[in-house]
Structures are given as C-alpha cells and as structure tokens.
Design a protein around this motif. Structure first.
Motif, PDB file in Angstrom:
ATOM      1  N   GLY A  46       0.612  -1.471  -0.314  1.00  0.00           N
ATOM      2  CA  GLY A  46      -0.228   0.105  -0.124  1.00  0.00           C
ATOM      3  C   GLY A  46       1.168   0.752  -0.191  1.00  0.00           C
ATOM      4  O   GLY A  46       0.615   2.017   0.537  1.00  0.00           O
ATOM      5  N   SER A  47       2.201   1.537  -0.320  1.00  0.00           N
ATOM      6  CA  SER A  47       2.850   2.296  -0.240  1.00  0.00           C
ATOM      7  C   SER A  47       2.683   3.249  -1.348  1.00  0.00           C
ATOM      8  O   SER A  47       3.036   4.547  -1.089  1.00  0.00           O
ATOM      9  CB  SER A  47       4.124   1.342  -1.412  1.00  0.00           C
ATOM     10  OG  SER A  47       3.692   1.644  -2.717  1.00  0.00           O
ATOM     11  N   THR A  48       1.990   3.650  -2.409  1.00  0.00           N
ATOM     12  CA  THR A  48       1.163   5.182  -2.609  1.00  0.00           C
ATOM     13  C   THR A  48      -0.605   5.359  -2.362  1.00  0.00           C
ATOM     14  O   THR A  48      -0.274   6.709  -2.674  1.00  0.00           O
ATOM     15  CB  THR A  48       0.608   4.056  -4.454  1.00  0.00           C
ATOM     16  OG1 THR A  48      -0.335   3.343  -3.932  1.00  0.00           O
ATOM     17  CG2 THR A  48       1.509   3.695  -5.209  1.00  0.00           C
ATOM     18  N   SER A  87       2.463  -2.637  -4.840  1.00  0.00           N
ATOM     19  CA  SER A  87       1.054  -2.061  -5.052  1.00  0.00           C
ATOM     20  C   SER A  87       0.106  -2.917  -5.367  1.00  0.00           C
ATOM     21  O   SER A  87       0.381  -3.751  -6.546  1.00  0.00           O
ATOM     22  CB  SER A  87       1.264  -0.804  -5.761  1.00  0.00           C
ATOM     23  OG  SER A  87      -0.370  -0.681  -5.752  1.00  0.00           O
ATOM     24  N   SER A  88      -1.010  -3.395  -4.881  1.00  0.00           N
ATOM     25  CA  SER A  88      -2.249  -4.431  -6.273  1.00  0.00           C
ATOM     26  C   SER A  88      -2.488  -3.742  -7.711  1.00  0.00           C
ATOM     27  O   SER A  88      -2.609  -4.190  -8.393  1.00  0.00           O
ATOM     28  CB  SER A  88      -2.778  -4.615  -4.995  1.00  0.00           C
ATOM     29  OG  SER A  88      -3.787  -3.567  -4.747  1.00  0.00           O
ATOM     30  N   GLU A 103       1.943  -1.992 -10.198  1.00  0.00           N
ATOM     31  CA  GLU A 103       2.784  -1.644  -9.999  1.00  0.00           C
ATOM     32  C   GLU A 103       3.918  -1.824 -11.382  1.00  0.00           C
ATOM     33  O   GLU A 103       3.391  -1.754 -12.132  1.00  0.00           O
ATOM     34  CB  GLU A 103       2.781  -3.644 -10.172  1.00  0.00           C
ATOM     35  CG  GLU A 103       1.842  -4.465 -10.847  1.00  0.00           C
ATOM     36  CD  GLU A 103       0.431  -3.758 -10.438  1.00  0.00           C
ATOM     37  OE1 GLU A 103      -0.022  -5.605 -11.222  1.00  0.00           O
ATOM     38  OE2 GLU A 103       0.210  -3.668  -9.603  1.00  0.00           O
ATOM     39  N   TYR A 128       8.307   5.121  -8.556  1.00  0.00           N
ATOM     40  CA  TYR A 128       7.743   5.484  -7.467  1.00  0.00           C
ATOM     41  C   TYR A 128       7.551   6.964  -7.629  1.00  0.00           C
ATOM     42  O   TYR A 128       6.336   7.725  -6.888  1.00  0.00           O
ATOM     43  CB  TYR A 128       8.090   5.660  -6.008  1.00  0.00           C
ATOM     44  CG  TYR A 128       7.582   5.370  -4.609  1.00  0.00           C
ATOM     45  CD1 TYR A 128       6.213   4.709  -4.827  1.00  0.00           C
ATOM     46  CD2 TYR A 128       8.404   6.349  -3.767  1.00  0.00           C
ATOM     47  CE1 TYR A 128       5.635   4.989  -3.883  1.00  0.00           C
ATOM     48  CE2 TYR A 128       7.475   6.167  -2.292  1.00  0.00           C
ATOM     49  CZ  TYR A 128       6.656   5.453  -2.424  1.00  0.00           C
ATOM     50  OH  TYR A 128       5.680   5.838  -1.512  1.00  0.00           O
ATOM     51  N   GLN A 168       4.200   9.110  -8.575  1.00  0.00           N
ATOM     52  CA  GLN A 168       3.124   8.891  -7.930  1.00  0.00           C
ATOM     53  C   GLN A 168       3.801  10.058  -6.924  1.00  0.00           C
ATOM     54  O   GLN A 168       1.886  10.688  -6.466  1.00  0.00           O
ATOM     55  CB  GLN A 168       2.755   7.709  -6.882  1.00  0.00           C
ATOM     56  CG  GLN A 168       2.353   6.189  -7.772  1.00  0.00           C
ATOM     57  CD  GLN A 168       0.752   6.797  -8.738  1.00  0.00           C
ATOM     58  OE1 GLN A 168      -0.061   7.569  -7.390  1.00  0.00           O
ATOM     59  NE2 GLN A 168       0.974   6.422  -9.611  1.00  0.00           N
ATOM     60  N   VAL A 206       7.522   0.564  -7.980  1.00  0.00           N
ATOM     61  CA  VAL A 206       6.576  -0.597  -7.017  1.00  0.00           C
ATOM     62  C   VAL A 206       6.217  -1.706  -7.368  1.00  0.00           C
ATOM     63  O   VAL A 206       6.655  -1.714  -9.270  1.00  0.00           O
ATOM     64  CB  VAL A 206       5.352   0.903  -7.697  1.00  0.00           C
ATOM     65  CG1 VAL A 206       4.293   0.105  -6.708  1.00  0.00           C
ATOM     66  CG2 VAL A 206       5.628   1.993  -6.892  1.00  0.00           C
TER      67      VAL A 206
END
Length: 344
Positions: free
Chosen positions: A7-9, A33-34, A37, A41, A44, A56
C-alpha cells in the motif's frame, strides 16, 4: 535490515517511505502495490524527484515472507487476507489498517461491515499503542497499529483512568481531523469546493473507531461505559485534535492534574504535556511523532477537559508504526523519528 511497504502509494505508505528510507537500520525499503506495480515511485510522488529510484512492485507473498518487517498500509479488508499468509514466517508484520485491532470478531463485523480476520490472528496481534503496551510490543511478531483517533483519545484519557479520577461512564470525545485522514482517493467529501470554508460532522455515533477506543478503555477500567464520540472534518491537510470531557470523581485542581499527567508520561519521549494553562494546536505537532496534551479541571461543574493533538499520518499511523518497529528491534524507540515540527 530489509522492509516492505504494502500500500505504498497511499498517504500512509508514502509517510512510511519517508521515515524508513532514512532509518539508520533499514538497508532496503521495498514498495508494493496491487494496482500500480511496475511504475516508478516518483511518478506517484513527484516531490521525491532525485530522492527515490524505487519501482513499485507487485505483491508477492513468498518474497515478503523473507523480509525483516512488512508494513501493511492498506485499506481495511485487505490486511485480514494478507496477515495469515505472513505470520509465522521470517517477517514481522505491522498492520496499519483496522482489521486486527478488535479482538471480538462480531465487533469487527458490526462496525466494519465485513468478515473478520481469523481468530488466531486476532489473538496473536498485539495492540501497538506503544506508550501503554511497550512490553508486549517488544515480544510481538504481529502488531495492530492503533487508529489515528484512538491514539489521540487514549493517550489523552489514560492518566485519568489509571488513577481512577473520572466516572468511567461519563466520557465524551469531540474529535476533528484534516482531509488526509480520508486517504488519497478522490471523493465528493474531500472535494475542495465541498471542504474549503466548511466544517462538517460525519459518522455520528457510527465511527468504526468507537469500539477500538472502548475496548482499550475497558482494559484499563472494566466499568467504562459506552462513550460518546463525534468526528468532524476540517479544511486542513493533516492533524487531529481530540477534546475529551469527563466527570471527576473528587475535587481536584488543575495544578494537581497537570502534575499527574507530567509524572505519568515522564519517561515517554513522544508525549509532551504542555504547561498548565497552555493548550496545543495541530500545527505544533505537524510532521512529527509527538502527541501534545493539556488538561484542565472545571471547579464549577467538577468536570475535566483534556486536549490531545497529533499528526494523523505520523503519530496516528506511520510514525507510531516505526516507533513500534524500533521497540520490537530493541533499539531506541526514537530512532529515525527525530523531527522538529514544521511551522508555521
């Protein structure tokens, strides 16, 4: 040490990245990220231009199991699926969602409107309110990071409950939050035209943090009754102010209350009890892991007012998660969290 952020974004994810990428004990910070990807990064978050070269990555359970820590900065409903696949492997897990905080599955299903995580996972998860649960956090392999509103509220009320100074059935909490608490996804509720110059109450008597707060308060005093808890959205980016009211059980002056709070939090590096008569604002903790507190008695009504302020994305999420990681590692819990507030 290698860590991963799932959930890095999101806003919580990027704050974790800001803290962990500069943490002296972190060698590599891997971003998952789901949905995004395979993208840089920095696409974003352009403010990281020249600072981040990370890509990502897709969520790969086997890879994450071999990390030292995995942070789940995901919406509620996702962690309950991921946590059982990670627990018991090499990685220690810190979940920033609400999936593992409530010990009673029926409570989760009532307030979050979905199926609960498996009971064995709920039982293993340690509630990571660091200041109040440090010894359990030290031994934990799975942390349920507290919610932002519960963090401010519980830290504000803890000295009163532990010293038996209030009627535990009289607690009223009025809390206000900035827009980042709603996440990064656009919605009408966070639209500039809807929020600017507007103050809005929401989730009246229905906020999902109510059972989390009550659960912890009952651990401190089993006679704690249902709380009254209201939340308001205010037109600022980040910050929470929780104002709490309760009936005192005896006559006690503000000076004595201030001394009790100061002593209670004397050895807590991120709790700042403000001088008697001084009340904090949210900007005074902006960008930090501090929780600033003030307390005042009202001799006319024999009630007490407590004010707590935090940055909802730091002490209310990413900063507290890193603080918990530090305690789990057995290092100084302030490591990587030495930030002065950004002011004005």
């Amino acid at each position: 040490m290698n860590v991963g952020i799932v959930g890095s974004t999101g806003y919580g994810g990027v704050e974790l990245y800001r803290l962990l990428s500069k943490h002296p004990h972190v060698h590599e910070c891997i971003l998952y990220s789901s949905s995004l990807e395979g993208t840089p990064y920095v696409d974003q978050y352009p403010h990281l231009a020249g600072l981040s070269q990370e890509m990502v990555k897709p969520i790969v359970i086997g890879e994450m199991q071999e990390l030292d820590f995995v942070f789940l900065a995901v919406p509620s409903g996702v962690s309950k699926e991921l946590s059982p696949k990670l627990v018991g492997k090499k990685a220690k897990v810190i979940d920033l969602s609400g999936d593992l905080r409530l010990k009673d599955p029926s409570q989760y299903e009532e307030w979050y409107k979905g199926e609960s995580a498996p009971e064995d996972i709920l039982n293993e998860a340690v509630y990571g309110l660091t200041e109040m649960n440090r010894n359990a956090v030290k031994e934990a392999k799975l942390i349920a990071n507290p919610g932002c509103f519960p963090t401010a509220t519980l830290l504000g009320l803890a000295p009163l409950l532990h010293h038996g100074l209030i009627d535990p059935g009289s607690i009223i909490i009025d809390a206000k939050t900035g827009l980042s608490g709603a996440g990064r996804k656009a919605s009408l509720a966070s639209h500039f035209s809807e929020t600017q110059e507007n103050l809005r109450i929401y989730k009246v008597h229905e906020h999902q943090h109510i059972p989390e707060i009550e659960q912890q308060l009952k651990e401190w005093n089993v006679e704690t009754g249902p709380i009254s808890f209201t939340t308001h959205l205010i037109p600022m980016t980040r910050g929470i102010m929780a104002t709490m009211y309760a009936q005192l059980t005896d006559d006690i002056a503000t000076g004595a209350l201030h001394d009790i709070y100061s002593e209670f939090y004397h050895h807590q590096p991120f709790i700042r009890v403000r001088p008697s008569g001084q009340f904090p604002g949210t900007k005074e903790v902006f960008g930090t892991n501090f929780c600033d507190l003030s307390v005042k008695a009202d001799p006319r009504t024999n009630r007490v007012t407590v004010v707590a302020v935090i940055d909802n994305l730091i002490k209310g999420a990413a900063g507290q998660a890193v603080q918990n990681m530090n305690v789990m590692l057995g290092i100084d819990e302030t490591t990587g969290l030495h930030h002065d507030p950004i002011y004005p």
